[in-house]
Design an enzyme around this catalytic site. Structure first.
Site, mmCIF file in Angstrom:
data_model
loop_
_atom_site.group_PDB
_atom_site.id
_atom_site.type_symbol
_atom_site.label_atom_id
_atom_site.label_comp_id
_atom_site.label_asym_id
_atom_site.label_seq_id
_atom_site.Cartn_x
_atom_site.Cartn_y
_atom_site.Cartn_z
ATOM 1 N N HIS A 288 20.680 -14.634 -25.708
ATOM 2 C CA HIS A 288 21.979 -15.280 -25.708
ATOM 3 C C HIS A 288 22.920 -14.944 -26.974
ATOM 4 O O HIS A 288 24.053 -15.135 -26.926
ATOM 5 C CB HIS A 288 22.066 -16.715 -25.551
ATOM 6 C CG HIS A 288 21.707 -17.411 -26.803
ATOM 7 N ND1 HIS A 288 20.223 -17.650 -27.149
ATOM 8 C CD2 HIS A 288 22.526 -18.215 -27.754
ATOM 9 C CE1 HIS A 288 20.288 -18.368 -28.339
ATOM 10 N NE2 HIS A 288 21.514 -18.601 -28.431
HETATM 11 C C1 UD1 Z 1 25.137 -22.147 -28.767
HETATM 12 C C2 UD1 Z 1 24.945 -22.327 -30.024
HETATM 13 C C3 UD1 Z 1 23.601 -21.675 -30.337
HETATM 14 C C4 UD1 Z 1 22.402 -21.998 -29.702
HETATM 15 C C5 UD1 Z 1 23.051 -21.943 -28.213
HETATM 16 C C6 UD1 Z 1 22.083 -22.463 -27.098
HETATM 17 C C7 UD1 Z 1 27.093 -22.408 -31.911
HETATM 18 C C8 UD1 Z 1 27.595 -21.665 -32.780
HETATM 19 N N1 UD1 Z 1 26.098 -21.627 -31.032
HETATM 20 O O1 UD1 Z 1 25.552 -20.890 -28.514
HETATM 21 O O2 UD1 Z 1 23.308 -21.947 -31.829
HETATM 22 O O3 UD1 Z 1 21.503 -21.200 -30.051
HETATM 23 O O4 UD1 Z 1 24.154 -22.648 -28.016
HETATM 24 O O5 UD1 Z 1 22.167 -22.195 -25.910
HETATM 25 O O6 UD1 Z 1 27.082 -23.475 -31.841
HETATM 26 N N2 UD1 Z 1 28.912 -22.260 -21.135
HETATM 27 C C9 UD1 Z 1 28.675 -22.531 -20.002
HETATM 28 N N3 UD1 Z 1 28.235 -23.754 -19.774
HETATM 29 C C10 UD1 Z 1 27.994 -24.701 -20.746
HETATM 30 C C11 UD1 Z 1 28.122 -24.283 -21.928
HETATM 31 C C12 UD1 Z 1 28.809 -23.090 -22.165
HETATM 32 O O7 UD1 Z 1 28.872 -21.657 -18.874
HETATM 33 O O8 UD1 Z 1 27.542 -25.815 -20.500
HETATM 34 C C13 UD1 Z 1 29.336 -20.756 -21.513
HETATM 35 C C14 UD1 Z 1 30.538 -20.746 -22.294
HETATM 36 O O9 UD1 Z 1 31.784 -20.724 -21.522
HETATM 37 C C15 UD1 Z 1 30.595 -19.449 -22.963
HETATM 38 C C16 UD1 Z 1 28.992 -19.253 -23.356
HETATM 39 O O10 UD1 Z 1 28.416 -19.969 -22.434
HETATM 40 O O11 UD1 Z 1 31.159 -18.609 -22.629
HETATM 41 C C17 UD1 Z 1 28.786 -19.662 -24.634
HETATM 42 O O12 UD1 Z 1 28.555 -20.967 -25.114
HETATM 43 P P1 UD1 Z 1 28.845 -21.662 -26.495
HETATM 44 O O13 UD1 Z 1 28.562 -23.127 -26.464
HETATM 45 O O14 UD1 Z 1 30.051 -21.040 -26.763
HETATM 46 O O15 UD1 Z 1 27.817 -20.940 -27.233
HETATM 47 P P2 UD1 Z 1 26.291 -20.571 -27.044
HETATM 48 O O16 UD1 Z 1 26.057 -18.948 -26.993
HETATM 49 O O17 UD1 Z 1 25.610 -21.315 -25.796
#
Ligand code: UD1
Length: 380
Positions: free
Chosen positions: A219
């Site tokens: 991820h």
């Molecule tokens: C975040 C953390 C990372 C952790 C990871 C585990 C930070 C900087 N990064 O990264 O350290 O290892 O979580 O998962 O805090 N999304 C969904 N559903 C959700 C949440 C997010 O679909 O419930 C999508 C968002 O729209 C986005 C992507 O997933 O496009 C990434 O989510 P985001 O929370 O920005 O960061 P992660 O890559 O998950």
């Protein structure tokens, strides 16, 4: 005493579960009870990344959810700070406890400190040295501000000393994630492998018998956000790893989005030996890790779990903030970055290895007790 604990994203939940449990235990006999307020910033909001972990790990519903949701880093951090500031002005906790390195960790530690509230960081002192990782920035800022820095291993304590953190603030307590692993491994072991594949199927229900499999998760922006990195990686996974054995891949929403963006999704989806699963709950993931021949991952938490379970692990990163998980320091993983030659060589070597569980110092299932003890002592 009032402690406010913060969680925001998936890797935080397994760290707060044991901490919440030891506070509940403490309150059963303590004369002066601890008022524990659990705040979820709402960075992860899908049930599969959030609520399912609360239920599986018996974490009570958060007292407050800030509903921050997705966004750029500045949006997530800024919105969390604005909302969290209002909350702590009303609640006035004695301590704000933050865990790990996600955006919630940074936002809430900065905000608490500006309100003159003491900050305790569980999982302090980890350093990858890679300033391009948002998590590294979160770790550095949080540790610089924290009043109590609870470290998972002695290398992390040493990192803090080198940065000039006062010795009185540093306490080596062990790895709190392993408390959760120890408390849940029997439940995980009892799950049915076939049920996990069926209940979480994304591309197909795999019918053939599976006696050996590779497990993977990915991820990190450094792996999934760049076409020139992702295309060769997918090529290697499809044409080499999935040729040797089934490859089970629980899909992170960020990875799914990027695979679609780069038109790679259909090929992955249709590959006969790739078993795509929805994001897994804690117990199913642990069960799959227990049985895997090899793990390929860019997750820090899985590197740690592989160390305890002994699963040979290829870490798809150039650096790690968790060197104790590396084979050269007694762990189960090797760093392979995202260069195919390096991954291929390590992959073939690691495939020949036996599962060999390791137990770094104080990764003993009792870290949460030491965390609470440290907070109580620092409050005297
Ligand atoms: C975040 C953390 C990372 C952790 C990871 C585990 C930070 C900087 N990064 O990264 O350290 O290892 O979580 O998962 O805090 N999304 C969904 N559903 C959700 C949440 C997010 O679909 O419930 C999508 C968002 O729209 C986005 C992507 O997933 O496009 C990434 O989510 P985001 O929370 O920005 O960061 P992660 O890559 O998950």
């Amino acid at each position: 005493m009032k402690i406010l604990s913060v969680v925001g994203a998936r890797p935080n939940f397994m760290k707060i579960a044991p901490f919440n449990r030891v506070i509940e235990e403490y309150n059963k006999t303590a004369k002066e009870k601890i008022k524990h307020v659990l705040v979820h910033t709402g960075q992860h909001y899908d049930s599969s990344l959030s609520q399912s972990f609360f239920s599986a790990l018996n974490i009570p519903d958060a007292d407050v959810n800030l509903h921050i949701g997705s966004g750029s880093h500045a949006e997530q951090v800024g919105n969390t700070m604005i909302t969290f500031e209002k909350l702590i002005k009303v609640l006035k906790p004695d301590w704000v406890v933050v865990v790990g390195d996600v955006n919630a960790t940074l936002a809430c530690s900065v905000t608490a400190k500006k309100e003159h509230i003491k900050v305790c960081h569980i999982e302090a002192g980890l350093r990858s040295g890679d300033m391009r990782m948002p998590e590294e920035i979160n770790r550095l800022v949080t540790d610089r501000l924290s009043d109590l820095l609870l470290t998972p291993d002695k290398m992390s304590s040493e990192n803090l000393r080198k940065e000039g953190v006062d010795e009185s603030k540093i306490k080596f307590v062990g790895n709190i994630m392993i408390d959760t692993l120890e408390a849940n491994k029997d439940v995980a072991a009892a799950l049915s492998f076939e049920d996990i594949l069926r209940d979480n199927a994304m591309n197909r229900i795999y019918k053939k018998p599976v006696d050996s499999y590779a497990l993977m998760t990915m991820h990190r922006p450094s792996n999934v956000d760049h076409k020139e990195v992702l295309i060769p990686l997918i090529d290697f996974l499809l044409n080499e790893v999935a040729k040797d054995q089934p490859l089970i891949w629980p899909m992170h929403p960020r990875a799914e989005k990027q695979l679609k963006e780069f038109q790679l999704w259909d090929t992955v989806f249709k590959h006969p030996n790739i078993i795509l699963l929805k994001p897994l709950g804690y117990h199913p993931m642990l069960k799959l890790n227990m049985g895997a021949k090899i793990m390929l991952t860019d997750s820090g938490g899985l590197q740690e779990e592989c160390t305890i379970l002994g699963t040979p692990c290829l870490t798809l990163r150039w650096n790690t903030e968790r060197p104790i998980t590396l084979r050269k320091y007694g762990g189960a993983s090797v760093l392979v970055g995202n260069e195919i030659e390096k991954i291929r060589a390590a992959y073939h070597e690691m495939l020949t290895l036996e599962v060999k569980p390791q137990r770094p110092e104080l990764w003993d299932g009792h870290t949460a007790e030491r965390c609470l003890q440290a907070i109580l002592e620092a409050s005297k």
